[in-house]
Scaffold this active site. Structure first.
Site, PDB file in Angstrom:
ATOM      1  CG  ASP A 189      -1.769   1.253   1.351  1.00 22.75           C
ATOM      2  OD1 ASP A 189      -2.345   1.513   0.282  1.00 22.75           O
ATOM      3  OD2 ASP A 189      -1.719   1.969   2.250  1.00 22.75           O
ATOM      4  CD  GLU A 273      -4.114   1.344  -3.383  1.00 28.05           C
ATOM      5  OE1 GLU A 273      -5.172   1.730  -3.049  1.00 28.05           O
ATOM      6  OE2 GLU A 273      -2.932   2.199  -2.742  1.00 28.05           O
ATOM      7  CG  ASP A 355      -1.197   3.391   5.940  1.00 30.84           C
ATOM      8  OD1 ASP A 355      -2.167   3.903   5.374  1.00 30.84           O
ATOM      9  OD2 ASP A 355      -0.331   4.339   6.366  1.00 30.84           O
TER      10      ASP A 355
END
Length: 373
Positions: A189, A273, A355
């Protein structure tokens, strides 16, 4: 499967070769700008494009004139490559307008480069020297051995703002990457300050090289802005500022290379991502932090290193609610704010760092995509 690999070496041209490099940089820039203007004018007049073939024929005729005879002093293949790059830039713009319209190359730009292709042995690398067309044998610092089965394809010579010269040499080889058995998975992340938080709860503790050097850079930049343009003192100060920026850039690249190499070697599948870093870097609130940690560069490194190691890199849609979804029960906490750094699930009571949970959800979503493919 045929694959390509580039090695970047520092080269040390003598004074005469530096002059030849400067001439080549100038000729390549002139060719690019001349036919960019030609393409723009023709498109405005009758909405047609000037193809690479037409440009190459016009350039061959131009070399025979007295005005542009100086083009013969430069590597002819480098000039052709400049036309190819221009043609590619035009095609990319019309296929994907987001890439931006081709821009003219500035003469005042401190970073110069040109590319040339290996044809009939005109480029060779041996005994610590790189042979280049029109330039000759240039001394090279070869920090790694090139396998014998690698075939030299092309070379890109560049000069940094601090005055250093580099040669990026592209090789072609037969790649036989063996696919790994998928056993070790990792989710990453994006983190503004620590580069990333992984699904194991670990973070690399990114040092923030630009932030550490920001005051010194600002001080030297102020001194540069007060000096008279064209003076020797200003040129010395410009080199000083350029070297500071180069040091920060090299520190960042070194850190990202080491992190991406460790991950590519240790895991069989990495899920990340698919973020729009350009849009994030334009933010007034955290634009500098986004540019400093170099997430986009890190992803690029991870992609090609993972490909070589047989490691899968899976990109998750940027709109996937990784931070708001509970990793235990799957409940989506829509009221969660960016300021909430701890996730508390109102359904199952799961208490976890925001997170870390996002990284776990990215890992699970990547695994789902892999299995459904």
């Amino acid at each position: 499967m045929v694959a390509n690999r580039a090695y970047k070496f520092r080269i040390y041209p003598n004074d005469e070769q530096k002059i030849l490099f400067a001439k080549t940089f100038g000729c390549v820039r002139m060719v690019y700008n001349h036919w960019l203007d030609r393409k723009i004018r023709q498109y405005e007049e009758n909405k047609t494009n000037v193809t690479y073939t037409i440009c190459a024929k016009e350039m061959a005729a131009m070399k025979k004139t007295e005005e542009y005879r100086f083009l013969k002093e430069a590597d002819s293949i480098a000039l052709q490559q400049s036309l190819r790059h221009l043609d590619t830039a035009f095609q990319n713009f019309f296929k994907q307008p987001k890439t931006g319209f081709p821009r003219f190359k500035s003469k005042k730009r401190n970073k110069n480069s040109y590319s040339t292709v290996c044809i009939n042995g005109n480029i060779t690398l041996s005994n610590g020297y790189l042979k280049l067309p029109k330039i000759g044998q240039v001394r090279l610092k070869q920090h790694r051995i090139i396998p014998e089965e690698y075939r030299l394809k092309s070379v890109t010579v560049s000069q940094t703002p601090s005055g250093k010269y580099y040669a990026s040499i592209l090789f072609e080889y037969e790649d036989q990457v063996q696919e790994k058995e998928l056993q070790k998975f990792l989710g990453l992340d994006f983190s503004m300050h620590e580069l990333y938080r992984d699904s194991n709860g670990k973070e690399p503790a990114y040092p923030g090289y630009y932030r550490n050097a920001e005051k010194k850079l600002a001080r030297e930049q102020r001194r540069l802005s007060k000096m008279q343009k064209g003076s020797n003192n200003r040129n010395k100060q410009r080199l000083k500022v350029a070297k500071l920026h180069e040091k920060v850039s090299n520190q960042r690249k070194d850190f990202l290379h080491k992190q991406s190499r460790q991950i590519a070697n240790a895991y069989d599948c990495v899920c990340i991502e698919d973020l729009d870093m350009k849009a994030m870097s334009r933010s007034l609130n955290f634009g500098k932090s986004v540019s400093d940690n170099g997430w986009g560069m890190f992803v690029t490194m991870l992609l090609y290193k993972g490909k070589r190691n047989g490691c899968y890199i899976i990109k998750i849609d940027k709109w996937f609610p990784s931070s708001k979804t509970c990793s235990q029960c799957g409940y989506v906490h829509k009221e969660l704010q960016l300021s909430d750094r701890t996730y508390v699930c109102p359904v199952c009571g799961n208490l976890i760092d925001r997170d870390e949970q996002a990284a776990i959800n990215i890992d699970l979503e990547g695994l789902r995509i892999l299995l459904s493919a």
